[in-house]
Motif scaffolding. Structure first.
Motif, PDB file in Angstrom:
ATOM      1  N   SER A  67       0.848  -1.187   0.000  1.00 37.53           N
ATOM      2  CA  SER A  67       0.000   0.000   0.000  1.00 37.53           C
ATOM      3  C   SER A  67       0.888   1.242   0.000  1.00 37.53           C
ATOM      4  CB  SER A  67      -0.945   0.007   1.211  1.00 37.53           C
ATOM      5  OG  SER A  67      -0.207  -0.006   2.418  1.00 37.53           O
ATOM      6  N   PHE A  68       0.261   2.399  -0.267  1.00 35.39           N
ATOM      7  CA  PHE A  68       1.003   3.648  -0.426  1.00 35.39           C
ATOM      8  C   PHE A  68       0.241   4.781   0.250  1.00 35.39           C
ATOM      9  CE2 PHE A  68       1.207   7.640  -2.837  1.00 35.39           C
ATOM     10  CZ  PHE A  68       2.558   7.947  -2.722  1.00 35.39           C
ATOM     11  N   PHE A  69       0.989   5.749   0.817  1.00 36.11           N
ATOM     12  CA  PHE A  69       0.361   6.920   1.438  1.00 36.11           C
ATOM     13  C   PHE A  69       1.266   8.128   1.271  1.00 36.11           C
ATOM     14  CE2 PHE A  69      -0.380   9.898   4.866  1.00 36.11           C
ATOM     15  CZ  PHE A  69      -1.759  10.007   4.880  1.00 36.11           C
ATOM     16  N   SER A  70       0.661   9.297   1.018  1.00 35.96           N
ATOM     17  CA  SER A  70       1.441  10.533   0.926  1.00 35.96           C
ATOM     18  C   SER A  70       0.630  11.695   1.467  1.00 35.96           C
ATOM     19  CB  SER A  70       1.859  10.820  -0.523  1.00 35.96           C
ATOM     20  OG  SER A  70       0.744  11.164  -1.307  1.00 35.96           O
ATOM     21  N   GLU A  71       1.339  12.697   1.979  1.00 34.43           N
ATOM     22  CA  GLU A  71       0.724  13.927   2.484  1.00 34.43           C
ATOM     23  C   GLU A  71       1.545  15.114   2.006  1.00 34.43           C
ATOM     24  OE1 GLU A  71      -0.345  16.285   6.657  1.00 34.43           O
ATOM     25  OE2 GLU A  71       0.518  14.268   6.711  1.00 34.43           O
ATOM     26  N   LEU A  72       0.910  15.977   1.235  1.00 32.95           N
ATOM     27  CA  LEU A  72       1.554  17.178   0.713  1.00 32.95           C
ATOM     28  C   LEU A  72       0.902  18.382   1.380  1.00 32.95           C
ATOM     29  CD1 LEU A  72       3.664  18.163  -1.375  1.00 32.95           C
ATOM     30  CD2 LEU A  72       1.775  18.411  -2.998  1.00 32.95           C
ATOM     31  N   GLU A  73       1.727  19.268   1.949  1.00 33.42           N
ATOM     32  CA  GLU A  73       1.196  20.394   2.713  1.00 33.42           C
ATOM     33  C   GLU A  73       1.633  21.728   2.123  1.00 33.42           C
ATOM     34  OE1 GLU A  73       0.924  20.817   7.277  1.00 33.42           O
ATOM     35  OE2 GLU A  73       2.785  21.857   6.751  1.00 33.42           O
ATOM     36  N   ILE A  74       0.694  22.652   2.013  1.00 31.09           N
ATOM     37  CA  ILE A  74       0.999  24.047   1.702  1.00 31.09           C
ATOM     38  C   ILE A  74       0.854  24.817   3.014  1.00 31.09           C
ATOM     39  CG2 ILE A  74       0.424  26.077   0.332  1.00 31.09           C
ATOM     40  CD1 ILE A  74      -0.865  24.275  -1.707  1.00 31.09           C
ATOM     41  N   TYR A  99       5.320   7.268   1.745  1.00 36.85           N
ATOM     42  CA  TYR A  99       5.913   5.975   2.068  1.00 36.85           C
ATOM     43  C   TYR A  99       5.071   4.824   1.504  1.00 36.85           C
ATOM     44  CZ  TYR A  99       2.466   6.180   5.892  1.00 36.85           C
ATOM     45  OH  TYR A  99       1.312   6.293   6.619  1.00 36.85           O
ATOM     46  N   PHE A 100       5.727   3.674   1.408  1.00 38.32           N
ATOM     47  CA  PHE A 100       5.092   2.416   1.027  1.00 38.32           C
ATOM     48  C   PHE A 100       5.071   1.498   2.243  1.00 38.32           C
ATOM     49  CE2 PHE A 100       6.492   4.051  -3.032  1.00 38.32           C
ATOM     50  CZ  PHE A 100       5.467   3.704  -3.904  1.00 38.32           C
ATOM     51  N   ASP A 101       3.977   0.775   2.410  1.00 37.36           N
ATOM     52  CA  ASP A 101       3.863  -0.242   3.455  1.00 37.36           C
ATOM     53  C   ASP A 101       3.815  -1.620   2.808  1.00 37.36           C
ATOM     54  OD1 ASP A 101       3.860   1.068   5.951  1.00 37.36           O
ATOM     55  OD2 ASP A 101       1.825   1.782   5.597  1.00 37.36           O
ATOM     56  N   TYR A 102       4.572  -2.556   3.389  1.00 40.35           N
ATOM     57  CA  TYR A 102       4.511  -3.947   2.923  1.00 40.35           C
ATOM     58  C   TYR A 102       4.176  -4.821   4.115  1.00 40.35           C
ATOM     59  CZ  TYR A 102       5.529  -8.239   0.440  1.00 40.35           C
ATOM     60  OH  TYR A 102       5.421  -9.485  -0.156  1.00 40.35           O
ATOM     61  N   GLY A 113      10.230   5.022   3.181  1.00 40.64           N
ATOM     62  CA  GLY A 113       9.986   6.344   2.625  1.00 40.64           C
ATOM     63  C   GLY A 113      10.134   7.417   3.687  1.00 40.64           C
ATOM     64  N   ARG A 114       9.320   8.460   3.585  1.00 39.85           N
ATOM     65  CA  ARG A 114       9.327   9.543   4.573  1.00 39.85           C
ATOM     66  C   ARG A 114       8.093   9.390   5.453  1.00 39.85           C
ATOM     67  NH1 ARG A 114      11.617  14.300   5.742  1.00 39.85           N
ATOM     68  NH2 ARG A 114      10.348  16.001   6.598  1.00 39.85           N
ATOM     69  N   PHE A 115       8.308   9.229   6.756  1.00 37.88           N
ATOM     70  CA  PHE A 115       7.225   8.977   7.691  1.00 37.88           C
ATOM     71  C   PHE A 115       7.446   9.791   8.964  1.00 37.88           C
ATOM     72  CE2 PHE A 115      10.389   5.575   7.691  1.00 37.88           C
ATOM     73  CZ  PHE A 115      10.919   5.682   8.974  1.00 37.88           C
ATOM     74  N   LEU A 116       6.382   9.963   9.744  1.00 36.72           N
ATOM     75  CA  LEU A 116       6.484  10.646  11.023  1.00 36.72           C
ATOM     76  C   LEU A 116       7.280   9.788  11.996  1.00 36.72           C
ATOM     77  CD1 LEU A 116       2.814  11.937  11.346  1.00 36.72           C
ATOM     78  CD2 LEU A 116       4.818  13.222  10.599  1.00 36.72           C
ATOM     79  N   THR A 117       8.272  10.376  12.629  1.00 35.28           N
ATOM     80  CA  THR A 117       9.131   9.638  13.548  1.00 35.28           C
ATOM     81  C   THR A 117       8.286   9.046  14.677  1.00 35.28           C
ATOM     82  OG1 THR A 117      10.888  11.235  13.073  1.00 35.28           O
ATOM     83  CG2 THR A 117      11.215   9.758  14.945  1.00 35.28           C
ATOM     84  N   PRO A 118       8.281   7.722  14.818  1.00 37.89           N
ATOM     85  CA  PRO A 118       7.371   7.074  15.790  1.00 37.89           C
ATOM     86  C   PRO A 118       7.933   7.028  17.202  1.00 37.89           C
ATOM     87  CG  PRO A 118       8.529   5.416  14.526  1.00 37.89           C
ATOM     88  CD  PRO A 118       8.993   6.746  13.979  1.00 37.89           C
ATOM     89  N   THR A 148      11.221  11.285   9.466  1.00 44.07           N
ATOM     90  CA  THR A 148      12.445  10.546   9.150  1.00 44.07           C
ATOM     91  C   THR A 148      12.334   9.958   7.754  1.00 44.07           C
ATOM     92  OG1 THR A 148      12.772   9.975  11.493  1.00 44.07           O
ATOM     93  CG2 THR A 148      13.932   8.635   9.854  1.00 44.07           C
ATOM     94  N   ASN A 149      13.419  10.033   6.997  1.00 46.25           N
ATOM     95  CA  ASN A 149      13.484   9.404   5.680  1.00 46.25           C
ATOM     96  C   ASN A 149      14.239   8.088   5.822  1.00 46.25           C
ATOM     97  OD1 ASN A 149      12.421  11.870   4.584  1.00 46.25           O
ATOM     98  ND2 ASN A 149      14.499  12.714   4.635  1.00 46.25           N
ATOM     99  N   GLY A 150      13.522   6.983   5.806  1.00 44.33           N
ATOM    100  CA  GLY A 150      14.206   5.719   6.024  1.00 44.33           C
ATOM    101  C   GLY A 150      13.276   4.535   5.956  1.00 44.33           C
ATOM    102  N   ILE A 151      13.494   3.586   6.854  1.00 41.62           N
ATOM    103  CA  ILE A 151      12.733   2.344   6.863  1.00 41.62           C
ATOM    104  C   ILE A 151      12.334   2.003   8.297  1.00 41.62           C
ATOM    105  CG2 ILE A 151      14.804   0.903   7.042  1.00 41.62           C
ATOM    106  CD1 ILE A 151      13.343  -1.130   5.246  1.00 41.62           C
ATOM    107  N   THR A 152      11.142   1.421   8.432  1.00 38.42           N
ATOM    108  CA  THR A 152      10.623   1.014   9.732  1.00 38.42           C
ATOM    109  C   THR A 152      10.188  -0.447   9.689  1.00 38.42           C
ATOM    110  OG1 THR A 152       9.797   3.226  10.255  1.00 38.42           O
ATOM    111  CG2 THR A 152       8.862   1.418  11.485  1.00 38.42           C
ATOM    112  N   LEU A 153      10.541  -1.179  10.711  1.00 40.81           N
ATOM    113  CA  LEU A 153      10.037  -2.533  10.935  1.00 40.81           C
ATOM    114  C   LEU A 153       9.081  -2.446  12.113  1.00 40.81           C
ATOM    115  CD1 LEU A 153      10.078  -5.652  10.565  1.00 40.81           C
ATOM    116  CD2 LEU A 153      12.021  -5.693  12.149  1.00 40.81           C
ATOM    117  N   HIS A 154       7.810  -2.841  11.913  1.00 39.06           N
ATOM    118  CA  HIS A 154       6.843  -2.677  12.989  1.00 39.06           C
ATOM    119  C   HIS A 154       5.840  -3.824  12.979  1.00 39.06           C
ATOM    120  CE1 HIS A 154       3.495  -1.245  10.336  1.00 39.06           C
ATOM    121  NE2 HIS A 154       4.514  -0.880   9.562  1.00 39.06           N
TER     122      HIS A 154
END
Length: 304
Positions: A67-74, A99-102, A113-118, A148-154
């Motif tokens: 799955s995929f998710f993005s948020e663009l802010e002005i 970011y992409f979720d697998y 991808g780019r996600f909110l630091t958990p 954070t721009n990276g990878i998360t294992l959760h």
């Protein structure tokens, strides 16, 4: 000075629709967004108004593992005051998330991808329509990287009557652009563990470097420990977070905390009180207490 905040929530501008029996890529897209506005009345009778942000949410899910998710802010697309009238000088475009979720199972999942630091409960749900207040505690914005721009294992592990959640993350790419007044971090890595039941409790461990605000070079390295919780006492929600940073030499590197209560009054009206503190020694700021008391209606919004 009085402030009036208006939150407009745009829910699913385009709903998930099956145009035919065969799903297409466009059928699996969801588009939504939200915005908030503020009006400030100063004691000298001058007034200011602004659209704080305009956020576009885009997600894709075909009910598979990916799955995929993005948020663009002005940010501040439009502002007005008695002196300059309408202005767009403060407006800027910012990629909040992409970011992409697998999904392998409930226990093992990957996010890339780019996600909110958990590492903070507030940081994971910081959109104004999802929070009691639309001003975030200082401790959740001045001590650690928001994204954070990276990878998360959760994943989640059921255990008796509770659920144990874990998140392990590391940075793979540094931010390429720095906004005004935004702290910049690098070499981010950490973990968050939480227990979810009637009360939610989370523990976070982070390590990162904070760039020098003047020359952009790498500055001190920090280790940070965080604790967050949310619980209910009768009908009152009580939540809080506390953070403590240490330098690589074990010296105190800053701290912050807040505690917040949401007391129901009548209907959808709540009395929100928050006491918070922030200590950043490298900025010459000592610990201060602040109590924000306001009326806030969480259920207000314009649904389109």
């Amino acid at each position: 000075m009085k402030k009036f905040h208006i939150i407009i929530l745009l829910l699913m501008l385009t709903e998930y629709v099956k145009a035919s029996e065969d799903n297409t890529f466009y059928d699996q897209l969801n588009v939504g967004g939200f915005s908030s506005a503020a009006i400030t009345l100063h004691r000298d009778a001058k007034a200011e108004a602004a659209i704080n942000e305009l956020n576009l949410l885009l997600s894709w899910n075909n009910h598979s593992r990916l799955s995929f998710f993005s948020e663009l802010e002005i940010e501040r697309p439009l502002a007005w005051n008695d002196n300059e009238r309408y202005s767009r000088k403060e407006s800027k475009l910012d990629l909040e998330r992409l970011y992409f979720d697998y999904n392998l199972s409930e226990v093992v999942n990957f996010r890339f991808g780019r996600f909110l630091t958990p590492n903070s409960r507030w940081n994971l749900f910081r959109a104004p329509p999802l929070m009691w207040t639309n001003s975030r505690p200082l401790a959740t914005s001045r001590l650690f990287p928001i994204a954070t721009n990276g990878i998360t294992l959760h994943g989640a592990l059921p255990f008796k009557n509770v659920e144990l959640e874990y998140k392990l993350f590391t940075e793979l790419l540094e931010d390429q652009q720095q906004d005004n007044n935004e702290l910049q971090f690098e070499h981010v890595r950490g973990a968050r563990f939480s227990v979810k039941s009637d009360s939610d409790i989370g523990i976070s461990i982070l390590s990162f470097s904070e760039r020098d605000a003047f020359n952009g070079l790498s500055g001190a390295s920090y280790r940070m420990l965080g604790l967050d919780f949310v619980t209910n006492l009768y009908e009152t929600e009580i939540s809080g977070e506390v953070f403590q940073r240490f330098t690589s030499k074990g010296k105190e590197g800053g701290s912050g905390a807040y505690i917040q209560t949401a007391v129901p009054i009548k209907g959808n009206w709540y009395w929100i009180t928050r006491l918070e503190s922030l200590n950043r020694p490298n900025e010459g700021v000592s610990s201060t207490g602040r109590c924000n008391t306001r009326f806030e209606s969480f259920c207000w919004g314009l649904v389109i």
